[in-house]
Design a protein around this motif. Structure first.
Motif, PDB file in Angstrom:
ATOM      1  N   HIS A 309       0.814  -1.221   0.000  1.00 30.48           N
ATOM      2  CA  HIS A 309       0.000   0.000   0.000  1.00 30.48           C
ATOM      3  C   HIS A 309       0.841   1.261   0.000  1.00 30.48           C
ATOM      4  O   HIS A 309       0.339   2.337   0.353  1.00 30.48           O
ATOM      5  CB  HIS A 309      -0.926   0.009   1.217  1.00 30.48           C
ATOM      6  CG  HIS A 309      -1.772  -1.212   1.322  1.00 30.48           C
ATOM      7  ND1 HIS A 309      -2.841  -1.440   0.504  1.00 30.48           N
ATOM      8  CD2 HIS A 309      -1.674  -2.295   2.120  1.00 30.48           C
ATOM      9  CE1 HIS A 309      -3.382  -2.618   0.812  1.00 30.48           C
ATOM     10  NE2 HIS A 309      -2.682  -3.158   1.785  1.00 30.48           N
ATOM     11  N   ASP A 310       2.118   1.143  -0.367  1.00 29.09           N
ATOM     12  CA  ASP A 310       2.961   2.339  -0.369  1.00 29.09           C
ATOM     13  C   ASP A 310       2.375   3.356  -1.349  1.00 29.09           C
ATOM     14  O   ASP A 310       1.917   3.001  -2.439  1.00 29.09           O
ATOM     15  CB  ASP A 310       4.409   1.988  -0.739  1.00 29.09           C
ATOM     16  CG  ASP A 310       5.064   1.156   0.350  1.00 29.09           C
ATOM     17  OD1 ASP A 310       4.508   1.115   1.476  1.00 29.09           O
ATOM     18  OD2 ASP A 310       6.111   0.537   0.090  1.00 29.09           O
ATOM     19  N   GLY A 311       2.376   4.618  -0.934  1.00 27.05           N
ATOM     20  CA  GLY A 311       1.733   5.657  -1.736  1.00 27.05           C
ATOM     21  C   GLY A 311       0.450   6.130  -1.060  1.00 27.05           C
ATOM     22  O   GLY A 311       0.029   7.263  -1.238  1.00 27.05           O
ATOM     23  N   ASP A 312      -0.183   5.248  -0.277  1.00 30.09           N
ATOM     24  CA  ASP A 312      -1.353   5.678   0.507  1.00 30.09           C
ATOM     25  C   ASP A 312      -0.884   6.586   1.648  1.00 30.09           C
ATOM     26  O   ASP A 312       0.311   6.702   1.900  1.00 30.09           O
ATOM     27  CB  ASP A 312      -2.066   4.463   1.124  1.00 30.09           C
ATOM     28  CG  ASP A 312      -2.763   3.616   0.056  1.00 30.09           C
ATOM     29  OD1 ASP A 312      -2.638   3.938  -1.142  1.00 30.09           O
ATOM     30  OD2 ASP A 312      -3.419   2.624   0.434  1.00 30.09           O
ATOM     31  N   MET A 314       0.236   7.796   5.153  1.00 30.13           N
ATOM     32  CA  MET A 314       1.087   7.053   6.088  1.00 30.13           C
ATOM     33  C   MET A 314       0.831   7.537   7.513  1.00 30.13           C
ATOM     34  O   MET A 314       0.433   8.686   7.721  1.00 30.13           O
ATOM     35  CB  MET A 314       2.557   7.319   5.748  1.00 30.13           C
ATOM     36  CG  MET A 314       2.954   7.032   4.317  1.00 30.13           C
ATOM     37  SD  MET A 314       3.107   5.273   3.941  1.00 30.13           S
ATOM     38  CE  MET A 314       4.888   5.073   4.145  1.00 30.13           C
ATOM     39  N   PRO A 339       1.592   2.629   5.809  1.00 28.46           N
ATOM     40  CA  PRO A 339       0.304   3.085   5.259  1.00 28.46           C
ATOM     41  C   PRO A 339      -0.851   2.813   6.223  1.00 28.46           C
ATOM     42  O   PRO A 339      -0.900   1.762   6.864  1.00 28.46           O
ATOM     43  CB  PRO A 339       0.133   2.235   3.997  1.00 28.46           C
ATOM     44  CG  PRO A 339       1.468   1.654   3.703  1.00 28.46           C
ATOM     45  CD  PRO A 339       2.217   1.589   4.991  1.00 28.46           C
TER      46      PRO A 339
END
Lengths: 376, 376
Positions: A309-312, A314, A339
């Motif tokens: 879910h990196d980019g969501d 944090m 995230p």
């Protein structure tokens, strides 16, 4: 994360955390060290990751091996290294282990006191010894304790003792501290080394070797200088302190050789809060301090984490392991950013974990299996 | 040191450090707990030492088992415990491990949040759950982190969630901190527990169990209160907070059951100084932090040491392990007193090491074998 590791993990079916090491990265790291320090022999620090496939690949490339125990010597030999490419680099050895190493053909031994010299003189006649000196370790992320080495003045006496007992007083070693990001860190230790060379000469015997130790970093969260930068700085320091009489040199990379070559795939077991109005989430993985991540001790080494879910958005989280041990908390004083959408069952990749993970893992703590390892 | 251990070590021929546990001491510790808390069921914390002989001896005496993983459950079953005598006491469990435990007949599970309750509701219908609450751990030598448990107010919600999902909201657990030497430490946690019992009752369901956890000390350097003193203080606190409606209780001794029953025999590998005029000797053993003595972390647990020269003049020494890891130093901030006459090759006994040593040992760190264990 390399394509080969990504492919491997996509096809993996077994349950539980594992570390995967890409041999191509190890080989390219070896080449970078060899290029950066062309006149220096590379002694891979076996303890960083003694997987037979890693040792064989390095043996084939011409690497030598820094071994901490008779078992590591046996592993290096089994990987195809000849005994002249092996250093028994632990300053703390049982006399019977020195004898066993000598029987196996090993001729190069570390010492840091006269008692250790005497053991070697008794059971390894004529062997070469180098004396480890203390070094302040400034600039290292995992600075060393005073466990190994003696002050430089004492090293001269230790080496003279070896010389008198019929051993070959061969050189000096030091360690500038693990994950050393200052390329100039070798300078002051080389100044001490050259002074020891001079004093030994005055006492009637001459040294040949400077063992520059390890300390070369792996990239964790922050960038680290390239091998070339270390090579240039070390060469400058050697020239500065030894002039035209530059000695033989060896380096002992461990973390710098295999750290960035591997990663751990873990699973989120639980995410919880301690109170309904708590700001801080606790994220529990199926690996922790006792399953291979011992270097999170005192939050010393901070590994990069990759989630699906990196980019969501944090948020800071405490990261802990799966055991019933309250000390099995990896990052709490400085929480990690993860995230908000991270969920139980998600896989988390812990990068740059090719070094000091597999063999650090506990045998069966809390009934959990030791860390599984794949070298591809 | 018991006569049986002395005799065993006299006849032992193998090389390398080992731990030896005397089952008679384990049995007598079990009897002391059973006597001190006659209405409390004893759940041995398997993680402290899961040796099959220890589990079998305790199973035979009627002990129940607190397990941290499916593997520990399998070991307890193999030792002869029926599933009704097993608690899956880890609050951090994979859902598939809960399912596996349930298949094996286990019906008692620890939780500390709603997400964990939901896992259990999905795969272990009708099981009993107890909710762990945070506890301040004051007075403990190895105080617990906030890793396990939630605040008491949240526990009521967690238990109500379990009740609504068809589980048996069974009780409350806490842990007063490991190596807890204050016999009154249970009092405030029992006050919280009784409050949770009342609030659950008000919400229409009633609890049955208080899990008093572990924390019972082993004798290291200082004397510790006897089991009776704990029993009396706990009974007083139960009466104070629960009046005539004293709930079912269980305890989970681990260290208190096996710690003092075992000792490690180690060997002095090296004694050295860092400088000719150094006051401090460094004593290196063939066991250290990674070979089983992980609880020396931050010098938390200080084990009593016995040498063949006790009675001679003593001096402070730094005590370290045999690995090439600079963190493998056991006692340095507070050095240990050891005889001046101690010599390389001497055996050193590290007492009260029956708990948290064997399975904490690293797989093969630096090529060293894991700690060998003998239960006699």
């Amino acid at each position: 994360m390399t394509d080969r590791i990504r492919e491997f993990l996509r096809n993996r079916r077994e349950d539980g955390p594992c570390v995967v090491v890409d041999l191509d990265v190890v080989r390219s790291n070896y080449a970078a060290f060899a290029r950066a320090l062309p006149d220096t022999r590379v002694f891979y620090a076996v303890k960083a990751n003694p997987d037979p496939a890693i040792l064989s690949a390095l043996a084939e490339l011409g690497s030598c091996f820094d071994c901490a125990s008779v078992n590591e010597i046996l592993m290096a030999l089994a990987a195809g290294a000849t005994p002249d490419r092996i250093s028994f680099g632990n300053t703390i050895k049982k006399e019977r282990d020195v004898a066993r190493a000598f029987e196996l053909g090993v001729r190069l031994f570390a010492v840091d006191c006269e008692a250790e010299v005497e053991k070697i003189a008794r059971v390894a006649a004529g062997a070469k010894v180098f004396c480890r000196i203390l070094c302040d370790g400034a600039g290292a992320e995992w600075p060393l304790s005073r466990k190994f080495g003696c002050v430089p003045e004492m090293a001269v006496d230790v080496l003279e003792h070896a010389h008198r007992l019929g051993l070959e007083a061969y050189g000096v070693s030091f360690h500038v501290g693990s994950q050393q990001k200052n390329v100039e860190a070798w300078d002051s230790a080389l100044a001490s080394a050259s002074q020891i060379f001079r004093e030994c000469m005055e006492r009637g015997f001459s040294l040949s070797l400077v063992n520059l130790g390890g300390g070369f970093p792996a990239k964790y969260l922050q960038d680290v200088p390239a091998a070339e930068a270390y090579g240039e700085a070390i060469f400058r320091a050697l020239s500065r302190h030894f002039g035209n009489a530059i000695p033989q040199t060896i380096i002992e990379p461990g973390r710098g050789m295999v750290g960035a070559a591997g990663l751990i795939e873990a699973e989120v077991v639980l995410i919880s809060k301690k109170a309904a109005d708590d700001d801080m989430r606790w994220v529990y993985l199926d690996i922790g301090k006792f399953g291979g991540l011992a270097e999170t001790m005192e939050e010393a080494i901070r590994y990069p984490l990759v989630t699906p879910h990196d980019g969501d958005a944090m948020e800071p989280c405490v990261l802990a392991g799966p055991t019933c041990d309250s000390a099995d908390v990896m990052y709490e004083k400085t929480p990690v950013m993860l995230p908000v959408s991270l969920a139980i069952g998600d896989k988390v990749l812990i990068e740059a974990t090719g070094a000091y993970t597999t063999t650090y893992s506990a045998v069966a703590f809390n009934g959990f299996e030791p860390l599984r390892s794949y070298v591809i």
